[in-house]
Design a protein around this motif. Sequence first.
Motif, PDB file in Angstrom:
ATOM      1  N   CYS A  57       0.855  -1.185   0.000  1.00  0.00           N
ATOM      2  CA  CYS A  57       0.000   0.000   0.000  1.00  0.00           C
ATOM      3  C   CYS A  57       0.895   1.240   0.000  1.00  0.00           C
ATOM      4  N   PRO A  58       1.163   1.804  -1.165  1.00  0.00           N
ATOM      5  CA  PRO A  58       2.085   2.945  -1.219  1.00  0.00           C
ATOM      6  C   PRO A  58       1.546   4.196  -0.526  1.00  0.00           C
ATOM      7  N   ASN A  59       0.246   4.255  -0.251  1.00  0.00           N
ATOM      8  CA  ASN A  59      -0.334   5.416   0.425  1.00  0.00           C
ATOM      9  C   ASN A  59      -0.343   5.269   1.945  1.00  0.00           C
ATOM     10  N   ALA A  60       0.289   4.224   2.458  1.00  0.00           N
ATOM     11  CA  ALA A  60       0.331   4.019   3.908  1.00  0.00           C
ATOM     12  C   ALA A  60       1.265   5.034   4.552  1.00  0.00           C
ATOM     13  N   ILE A  61       0.805   5.606   5.653  1.00  0.00           N
ATOM     14  CA  ILE A  61       1.606   6.561   6.416  1.00  0.00           C
ATOM     15  C   ILE A  61       1.886   5.935   7.774  1.00  0.00           C
ATOM     16  N   LEU A  62       3.149   5.642   8.021  1.00  0.00           N
ATOM     17  CA  LEU A  62       3.566   5.023   9.277  1.00  0.00           C
ATOM     18  C   LEU A  62       4.382   6.011  10.094  1.00  0.00           C
ATOM     19  N   PRO A  63       4.325   5.907  11.410  1.00  0.00           N
ATOM     20  CA  PRO A  63       5.190   6.763  12.224  1.00  0.00           C
ATOM     21  C   PRO A  63       6.647   6.325  12.101  1.00  0.00           C
ATOM     22  N   PHE A  64       7.539   7.220  12.473  1.00  0.00           N
ATOM     23  CA  PHE A  64       8.954   6.896  12.444  1.00  0.00           C
ATOM     24  C   PHE A  64       9.286   6.001  13.622  1.00  0.00           C
ATOM     25  N   LYS A  65      10.131   5.009  13.358  1.00  0.00           N
ATOM     26  CA  LYS A  65      10.586   4.112  14.421  1.00  0.00           C
ATOM     27  C   LYS A  65      11.884   4.665  14.990  1.00  0.00           C
ATOM     28  N   LYS A  66      12.014   4.593  16.290  1.00  0.00           N
ATOM     29  CA  LYS A  66      13.221   5.106  16.938  1.00  0.00           C
ATOM     30  C   LYS A  66      14.408   4.213  16.574  1.00  0.00           C
ATOM     31  N   PRO A  67      15.478   4.806  16.025  1.00  0.00           N
ATOM     32  CA  PRO A  67      16.656   4.004  15.689  1.00  0.00           C
ATOM     33  C   PRO A  67      17.340   3.484  16.961  1.00  0.00           C
ATOM     34  N   HIS A  68      18.010   2.365  16.828  1.00  0.00           N
ATOM     35  CA  HIS A  68      18.708   1.751  17.966  1.00  0.00           C
ATOM     36  C   HIS A  68      19.801   2.691  18.484  1.00  0.00           C
ATOM     37  N   ASN A  69      19.771   2.963  19.774  1.00  0.00           N
ATOM     38  CA  ASN A  69      20.753   3.825  20.459  1.00  0.00           C
ATOM     39  C   ASN A  69      20.787   5.250  19.933  1.00  0.00           C
ATOM     40  N   LYS A  70      19.683   5.712  19.340  1.00  0.00           N
ATOM     41  CA  LYS A  70      19.601   7.088  18.852  1.00  0.00           C
ATOM     42  C   LYS A  70      18.235   7.642  19.215  1.00  0.00           C
ATOM     43  N   GLU A  71      18.083   8.930  19.025  1.00  0.00           N
ATOM     44  CA  GLU A  71      16.806   9.593  19.260  1.00  0.00           C
ATOM     45  C   GLU A  71      16.209  10.041  17.933  1.00  0.00           C
ATOM     46  N   LEU A  72      14.908  10.204  17.919  1.00  0.00           N
ATOM     47  CA  LEU A  72      14.246  10.766  16.748  1.00  0.00           C
ATOM     48  C   LEU A  72      14.511  12.265  16.697  1.00  0.00           C
ATOM     49  N   THR A  73      14.511  12.813  15.498  1.00  0.00           N
ATOM     50  CA  THR A  73      14.650  14.256  15.368  1.00  0.00           C
ATOM     51  C   THR A  73      13.357  14.918  15.830  1.00  0.00           C
ATOM     52  N   GLN A  74      13.416  16.197  16.069  1.00  0.00           N
ATOM     53  CA  GLN A  74      12.225  16.928  16.509  1.00  0.00           C
ATOM     54  C   GLN A  74      11.126  16.874  15.459  1.00  0.00           C
TER      55      GLN A  74
END
Length: 99
Positions: free
Chosen positions: A17-34
């Motif tokens: 489903c190319p129209n799917a919008i998923l949240p960002f997954k937190k990378p291992h040992n890193k933080e998500l950007t603002q």
Amino acid sequence: DHNLLADLGFAGIEKNCPNAILPFKKPHNKELTQLQKQVNKAIGSARIKVEHAFSGVKRLKIIRNKIRLKTYQVRDRVFKIAAALHNLRLCYRAIQNQP
């Protein structure tokens, strides 16, 4: 076209489903950007309205439990009745809360 808001439980759905919008997954040992955090919050705030509607419809036991009705048409009608009762409950609450 319609977009599909999903949670991370549906990871991989974007392949089909190319129209799917998923949240960002937190990378291992890193933080998500603002910005990624803001996007995740926007997705979550849009999805919560749908999740609350589903929980309101599922207050009826026939919807919450496994539906053993034979045909799709009957199951569809039962779900429409449950959705209508949920909408009626919301309208009644709105009337009761008016000053």
